[in-house]
Write an enzyme that holds these catalytic residues in place. Structure first.
Site, PDB file in Angstrom:
ATOM      1  N   PRO A 190       0.751  -1.295   0.114  1.00 48.25           N
ATOM      2  CG  PRO A 190      -0.727  -1.476   1.562  1.00 48.25           C
ATOM      3  CD  PRO A 190       0.402  -2.211   1.144  1.00 48.25           C
ATOM      4  CB  CYS A 191       1.345   3.984  -2.179  1.00 47.18           C
ATOM      5  SG  CYS A 191      -0.504   4.497  -2.981  1.00 47.18           S
TER       6      CYS A 191
END
Length: 66
Positions: A26-27
């Protein structure tokens, strides 16, 4: 492709050697549109788990140079 399950429960030293490792995480913590907490953010722990598994694999196969 073999699915190994929950990355937090994988022991990299027990995985057969591979030629390529590809992963994503996830960013939210890394994106300029996100909260910018970087690797200290809670969502970044998946990235750190992947790095841990890779290190364990490298030690097990004695592949320490990059």
């Amino acid at each position: 492709m073999i699915h190994l399950g929950d990355i937090t429960k994988i022991d990299g030293s027990k995985i057969p050697p591979v030629d390529i490792i590809c992963f994503g995480s996830p960013c939210q913590n890394l994106s300029v549109a996100g909260n910018r907490l970087g690797l200290q953010g809670s969502e970044s722990k998946l990235f750190l788990e992947a790095v841990r598994v890779i290190k364990e694999m490298r030690v097990a196969t004695k592949e320490l140079s990059m």
